[in-house]
Design a protein around this motif. Sequence first.
Motif, PDB file in Angstrom:
ATOM      1  N   ILE A 313      30.970  49.651  40.949  1.00 21.21           N
ATOM      2  CA  ILE A 313      29.623  49.940  40.450  1.00 21.21           C
ATOM      3  C   ILE A 313      29.656  49.951  38.923  1.00 21.21           C
ATOM      4  N   LYS A 314      28.714  49.251  38.312  1.00 18.98           N
ATOM      5  CA  LYS A 314      28.597  49.221  36.856  1.00 18.98           C
ATOM      6  C   LYS A 314      27.593  50.280  36.418  1.00 18.98           C
ATOM      7  N   HIS A 315      27.974  51.042  35.367  1.00 19.47           N
ATOM      8  CA  HIS A 315      27.151  52.129  34.873  1.00 19.47           C
ATOM      9  C   HIS A 315      26.830  51.928  33.392  1.00 19.47           C
ATOM     10  N   PRO A 316      25.824  52.640  32.877  1.00 15.95           N
ATOM     11  CA  PRO A 316      25.539  52.569  31.430  1.00 15.95           C
ATOM     12  C   PRO A 316      26.758  52.984  30.608  1.00 15.95           C
ATOM     13  N   GLY A 317      26.846  52.493  29.377  1.00 12.72           N
ATOM     14  CA  GLY A 317      27.955  52.842  28.495  1.00 12.72           C
ATOM     15  C   GLY A 317      29.203  52.033  28.751  1.00 12.72           C
ATOM     16  N   ASN A 318      29.033  50.835  29.365  1.00 15.95           N
ATOM     17  CA  ASN A 318      30.167  49.951  29.651  1.00 15.95           C
ATOM     18  C   ASN A 318      31.217  50.598  30.543  1.00 15.95           C
ATOM     19  N   LEU A 319      30.751  51.433  31.466  1.00 13.42           N
ATOM     20  CA  LEU A 319      31.636  52.054  32.440  1.00 13.42           C
ATOM     21  C   LEU A 319      31.547  51.332  33.776  1.00 13.42           C
ATOM     22  N   MET A 320      32.667  51.276  34.490  1.00 18.81           N
ATOM     23  CA  MET A 320      32.720  50.706  35.838  1.00 18.81           C
ATOM     24  C   MET A 320      33.537  51.662  36.699  1.00 18.81           C
ATOM     25  N   THR A 321      33.053  51.948  37.922  1.00 14.98           N
ATOM     26  CA  THR A 321      33.831  52.781  38.843  1.00 14.98           C
ATOM     27  C   THR A 321      34.174  51.964  40.074  1.00 14.98           C
ATOM     28  N   GLY A 322      35.344  52.281  40.663  1.00 15.64           N
ATOM     29  CA  GLY A 322      35.793  51.594  41.866  1.00 15.64           C
ATOM     30  C   GLY A 322      36.154  52.580  42.953  1.00 15.64           C
ATOM     31  N   TYR A 323      35.894  52.200  44.205  1.00 18.49           N
ATOM     32  CA  TYR A 323      36.124  53.054  45.372  1.00 18.49           C
ATOM     33  C   TYR A 323      36.874  52.215  46.397  1.00 18.49           C
ATOM     34  N   LEU A 324      38.154  52.507  46.629  1.00 20.08           N
ATOM     35  CA  LEU A 324      39.033  51.652  47.419  1.00 20.08           C
ATOM     36  C   LEU A 324      39.433  52.297  48.747  1.00 20.08           C
ATOM     37  N   HIS A 325      39.852  51.449  49.692  1.00 21.49           N
ATOM     38  CA  HIS A 325      40.376  51.848  51.010  1.00 21.49           C
ATOM     39  C   HIS A 325      39.290  52.437  51.928  1.00 21.49           C
ATOM     40  N   LEU A 326      38.032  52.109  51.669  1.00 26.10           N
ATOM     41  CA  LEU A 326      36.942  52.671  52.475  1.00 26.10           C
ATOM     42  C   LEU A 326      37.032  52.208  53.932  1.00 26.10           C
ATOM     43  N   SER A 327      36.629  53.084  54.846  1.00 24.30           N
ATOM     44  CA  SER A 327      36.554  52.683  56.258  1.00 24.30           C
ATOM     45  C   SER A 327      35.284  51.893  56.521  1.00 24.30           C
ATOM     46  N   SER A 354      47.718  51.019  52.659  1.00 24.20           N
ATOM     47  CA  SER A 354      47.513  52.463  52.677  1.00 24.20           C
ATOM     48  C   SER A 354      48.341  53.091  53.776  1.00 24.20           C
ATOM     49  N   THR A 355      48.910  54.264  53.501  1.00 24.51           N
ATOM     50  CA  THR A 355      49.709  54.966  54.502  1.00 24.51           C
ATOM     51  C   THR A 355      48.919  56.032  55.249  1.00 24.51           C
ATOM     52  N   GLY A 356      47.692  56.274  54.831  1.00 23.02           N
ATOM     53  CA  GLY A 356      46.866  57.282  55.485  1.00 23.02           C
ATOM     54  C   GLY A 356      45.497  57.337  54.846  1.00 23.02           C
ATOM     55  N   PRO A 357      44.535  57.984  55.484  1.00 25.79           N
ATOM     56  CA  PRO A 357      43.172  58.016  54.947  1.00 25.79           C
ATOM     57  C   PRO A 357      43.089  58.707  53.591  1.00 25.79           C
ATOM     58  N   HIS A 358      42.522  58.018  52.633  1.00 29.80           N
ATOM     59  CA  HIS A 358      42.318  58.583  51.303  1.00 29.80           C
ATOM     60  C   HIS A 358      41.358  57.672  50.538  1.00 29.80           C
ATOM     61  N   LEU A 359      40.844  58.182  49.427  1.00 26.26           N
ATOM     62  CA  LEU A 359      40.014  57.384  48.526  1.00 26.26           C
ATOM     63  C   LEU A 359      40.778  57.167  47.224  1.00 26.26           C
ATOM     64  N   ASP A 360      40.936  55.912  46.843  1.00 29.07           N
ATOM     65  CA  ASP A 360      41.500  55.570  45.535  1.00 29.07           C
ATOM     66  C   ASP A 360      40.304  55.338  44.612  1.00 29.07           C
ATOM     67  N   TYR A 361      40.101  56.268  43.676  1.00 33.97           N
ATOM     68  CA  TYR A 361      38.937  56.252  42.787  1.00 33.97           C
ATOM     69  C   TYR A 361      39.375  55.832  41.390  1.00 33.97           C
ATOM     70  N   ARG A 362      38.679  54.850  40.825  1.00 36.35           N
ATOM     71  CA  ARG A 362      39.077  54.303  39.523  1.00 36.35           C
ATOM     72  C   ARG A 362      37.880  54.196  38.578  1.00 36.35           C
ATOM     73  N   ILE A 363      38.197  54.252  37.273  1.00 32.47           N
ATOM     74  CA  ILE A 363      37.171  54.079  36.231  1.00 32.47           C
ATOM     75  C   ILE A 363      37.718  53.133  35.161  1.00 32.47           C
ATOM     76  N   TRP A 364      36.859  52.213  34.713  1.00 29.16           N
ATOM     77  CA  TRP A 364      37.185  51.324  33.610  1.00 29.16           C
ATOM     78  C   TRP A 364      36.155  51.506  32.489  1.00 29.16           C
ATOM     79  N   LYS A 365      36.630  51.519  31.257  1.00 27.46           N
ATOM     80  CA  LYS A 365      35.771  51.575  30.067  1.00 27.46           C
ATOM     81  C   LYS A 365      36.011  50.288  29.279  1.00 27.46           C
ATOM     82  N   ASN A 366      34.946  49.479  29.175  1.00 30.42           N
ATOM     83  CA  ASN A 366      35.077  48.165  28.525  1.00 30.42           C
ATOM     84  C   ASN A 366      36.201  47.350  29.160  1.00 30.42           C
ATOM     85  N   GLY A 367      36.374  47.486  30.473  1.00 25.31           N
ATOM     86  CA  GLY A 367      37.381  46.716  31.197  1.00 25.31           C
ATOM     87  C   GLY A 367      38.764  47.323  31.204  1.00 25.31           C
TER      88      GLY A 367
END
Length: 432
Positions: A313-327, A354-367
Amino acid sequence: MKSLKFYLAALVLVAAGACRTTTQQAASEIEEPPRNLIYGIDADEYRTQTGEVGPGQTLGGILAGYGVTALQVDRLDRAAKDIFPLRNIRAGHKYTAFIHEDSLYAPHLDYLVYERSATQYVTFGFHDDSVSVSTGEKEFTLRRTKKSAVINSSLWGAIMEQKLPYALASEMEDIYQWTVDFFGIQKGDAFTVIYDERFIDDTIPAGIGRVWGARFTQGGKEYYAIPFRQGGKIQYWEADGGSLRKQLLKAPLKFTRISSKFTYARKHPIYKVYRPHTGVDYAAPKGTPVHAVADGVVTFKGWGGGGGNTLKIKHPGNLMTGYLHLSGFARGISKGSHVSQGQLIGYVGSTGASTGPHLDYRIWKNGTPIDPLKVPQKPSEPISEENRALFEFVRDRISAELNGDLAEELRITQLDSLELPASPAATELAAN
């Protein structure tokens, strides 16, 4: 003489009429005995039966046991679709049947009331060939309560140890979700909170109402939450008038633990080699809801290789968030979708490497990847200057109640039509 007798007879009739009128008035002033209302229904007119929805049991099956036909159930299903779909009943919830008997003593079900929660219910009515569906809420009283607790393990643990309403933990997480790091809770952190607790019949706990103020201490720093209406809605504010709302939520999900932090040298649990892990892993049960941390636009939805089902998801301020391993992804989420802060976007899973259920949450600023636990936060709009004096009046009263005892007549009990009390000087000037 005749005229005298006629006059006396007339007086007797008038007196009798007046007596009857007085008697009628007295009778009309006698209060009717209170009705035995249950869910708004006069229970004295019925024989009632209570039950509990069993595992796998349907409302149609329950109704069939009371003689309701399949045709009536079908009509009820269509009538209830937009009010309370029949499939929404859950095992363990209570219901009450209101039954009357006809002249041949044959039983007929007039109403069946299903309890959605401790306070809310649905009434299903059967009237000859017609049916009805309505919702209602039990009457309850509010009891203003102040509680404090020191945390030994987690906020939820402290709530349970102190035997406080479970809903209070969720409410406090909602209030402080931009400010307090609930994954960084340490032993010795503490809180004090003022809230309305609901009671049915003055004895049965039925959840909580408004939180009137809170003070949360984490790592020696105090975070106040003061309720105040600005911009047409009630929000919570810091003691200095800054908004508790920030650009990003502290985390995209609740009730979990951090299993892996941001690092450029983590030994991968599957590949057994050291490689960067530029995100935070939140261990959580499969299906745990995942929410967008800020307003934005979905730029990627699909398979992300080792990341499995992935959203970006792209957000204001050149931020990007990522949500990985979703069911899976939430309904309506697709590339190009606009999402709002806190909106449901997916569910925790274990797809990809993945070895088990979890959310890998990431943020990028200007890439460039940045640590989600160390993102600088920009607060929302603070208290306006025109509201400053009134806010400080509310803050001072709430703070006094949080930090000690405050006379009941001085408590803040509503936030819609507040007025500043006149100063002593102004009062004296008006008197002169």
